[in-house]
Write an enzyme that holds these catalytic residues in place. Structure first.
Site, mmCIF file in Angstrom:
data_model
loop_
_atom_site.group_PDB
_atom_site.id
_atom_site.type_symbol
_atom_site.label_atom_id
_atom_site.label_comp_id
_atom_site.label_asym_id
_atom_site.label_seq_id
_atom_site.Cartn_x
_atom_site.Cartn_y
_atom_site.Cartn_z
ATOM 1 N N ASP A 44 0.579 -1.335 -0.146
ATOM 2 C CA ASP A 44 -0.219 -0.441 -0.063
ATOM 3 C C ASP A 44 1.001 1.218 -0.116
ATOM 4 O OD1 ASP A 44 0.588 -0.362 2.694
ATOM 5 O OD2 ASP A 44 -1.208 -0.184 3.648
ATOM 6 N N SER A 45 2.471 1.081 -0.219
ATOM 7 C CA SER A 45 2.920 2.607 -0.517
ATOM 8 C C SER A 45 2.961 3.185 -2.020
ATOM 9 C CB SER A 45 5.006 2.046 -0.038
ATOM 10 O OG SER A 45 4.586 0.574 -0.533
ATOM 11 N N ASP A 83 -0.574 -5.626 0.036
ATOM 12 C CA ASP A 83 -1.419 -5.626 1.230
ATOM 13 C C ASP A 83 -2.708 -5.308 1.516
ATOM 14 O OD1 ASP A 83 0.589 -5.149 3.181
ATOM 15 O OD2 ASP A 83 1.515 -3.138 1.780
ATOM 16 N N LYS A 112 -0.958 -9.499 2.910
ATOM 17 C CA LYS A 112 0.179 -9.546 3.958
ATOM 18 C C LYS A 112 -1.089 -8.163 5.131
ATOM 19 C CE LYS A 112 3.657 -5.587 3.846
ATOM 20 N NZ LYS A 112 3.155 -5.200 4.645
ATOM 21 N N GLU A 114 -1.007 -5.340 8.774
ATOM 22 C CA GLU A 114 -0.039 -4.293 9.639
ATOM 23 C C GLU A 114 -0.856 -5.316 11.642
ATOM 24 O OE1 GLU A 114 0.750 -0.498 8.773
ATOM 25 O OE2 GLU A 114 0.998 -1.164 7.324
ATOM 26 N N GLU A 181 9.226 -3.966 10.209
ATOM 27 C CA GLU A 181 10.395 -1.960 9.826
ATOM 28 C C GLU A 181 10.730 -1.235 10.456
ATOM 29 O OE1 GLU A 181 7.105 -0.964 6.660
ATOM 30 O OE2 GLU A 181 8.220 0.999 6.824
HETATM 31 O O1 KIV Z 1 3.286 -1.243 1.073
HETATM 32 C C1 KIV Z 1 5.001 -1.566 1.304
HETATM 33 O O2 KIV Z 1 5.662 -1.262 -0.006
HETATM 34 C C2 KIV Z 1 5.133 -1.939 2.778
HETATM 35 C C3 KIV Z 1 6.936 -2.727 2.671
HETATM 36 C C4 KIV Z 1 7.817 -1.437 2.537
HETATM 37 C C5 KIV Z 1 7.075 -3.284 3.551
HETATM 38 O O3 KIV Z 1 4.294 -2.575 3.592
#
Ligand code: KIV
Length: 277
Positions: A44-45, A83, A112, A114, A181
């Site tokens: 989600d970056s 994510d 994924k 958090e 992280e």
């Molecule tokens: O969203 C993302 O790119 C991430 C990575 C930095 C692990 O969660």
């Protein structure tokens, strides 16, 4: 990436220095595979890397699905982790529905999410439904403001113990791996030695089982002033892109592009016939 990895392959490669890279679309996914990474993360970056937001919070499921589908089209044989964005796994029902969309509609291989012990019931429900889950501890960008910003986590005794306990909770709940992280390297090493899950570090030192970087940061197309200590920019591609655009603009304005070599010709008789009606 010769054959398509499975969760079991990747889990079995604990200690093998796994390489993960973010990808947000077909070309970045294709490049990641060509560069030999073990798995791709549609992180989600996306919010910062592609969509122009200043955090991951505004990213929606629709955004994530759109980009995960594109990454899948660019890398049909890649192991892709997607994510779950902010609040898309706030309840078991939401998490199941959204994770199902990633797996069934977008072709992801794992999701994924958090958080630590507090998300264990969600992880359990997803894993029971057959959805592989990667955890994410330490700096968790979706709740970064509650953590005091983008800074090193688990710096004191309480934080260190909590990181160990959260890793245990995610493992118990069924996560197959976990991102660490922005945590001190020696603590990441300890966590890595205490869990059977491969740990994937970003800003967590060299002793994790694998590493992940954001594509834009690695190739040098993120904001020039974004230089966290852990980040190594392996190329300044952004500079090369800007120079290419400047040359293009200069050649168009100077009448040098397109030239004959970049234009399509036509038979002179044919042209005359057209001209004369
Ligand atoms: O969203 C993302 O790119 C991430 C990575 C930095 C692990 O969660």
């Amino acid at each position: 990436m010769g054959h398509k990895h499975t969760v079991l392959d990747l889990k079995g490669r604990k200690g093998a220095r796994l390489v993960m890279l973010t990808a947000y679309d077909a070309p970045t996914a294709r490049l990641g595979v060509a560069g030999g990474v073990d798995m791709l993360l549609v992180g989600d970056s996306l919010g910062m890397a592609v969509l122009g937001y200043d955090s991951t919070v505004p990213v929606t499921m629709a955004d994530m699905l759109h980009h995960t589908k594109a990454a899948r089209r660019g890398a049909p044989g890649a192991f892709i982790v997607a994510d779950l964005p902010f609040l898309s796994y706030a309840t078991v029902e939401l998490a199941l529905g959204n994770a199902a969309s990633f797996m069934k509609d977008a072709g992801a291989d794992s999701v994924k999410l958090e958080g630590g012990a507090e998300v264990a019931p969600i992880v359990q429900a997803l894993v029971r439904a057959g959805i592989p889950v990667m955890g994410h501890l330490g700096l968790t960008p979706q709740t970064a403001s509650a953590l005091g910003g983008f800074k090193l986590q688990a710096r004191d005794e309480d934080g260190g113990r909590r990181l160990l306990a959260d890793t245990g909770a995610l493992e118990q709940a069924g996560c197959w791996s976990v991102v660490l992280e922005m945590v001190p390297a020696p603590l990441a090493k300890l966590v890595t030695s205490r869990t059977a899950m491969p740990t994937i570090g970003i800003g967590a030192g060299p002793d994790c089982d694998g590493q992940v970087l954001v594509y834009n940061d690695l190739v040098g197309i993120s904001a020039p002033d974004f230089r966290p200590k852990f980040l190594k920019r392996y190329a300044e591609t952004g500079e090369a892109m800007r120079t290419a655009i400047e040359h293009y603009a200069a050649e168009v304005r100077g009448g040098r592009y397109p030239d004959e070599a970049h234009s399509f010709g036509m038979n002179a008789d044919l042209l005359r016939r057209i001209e004369s009606g």
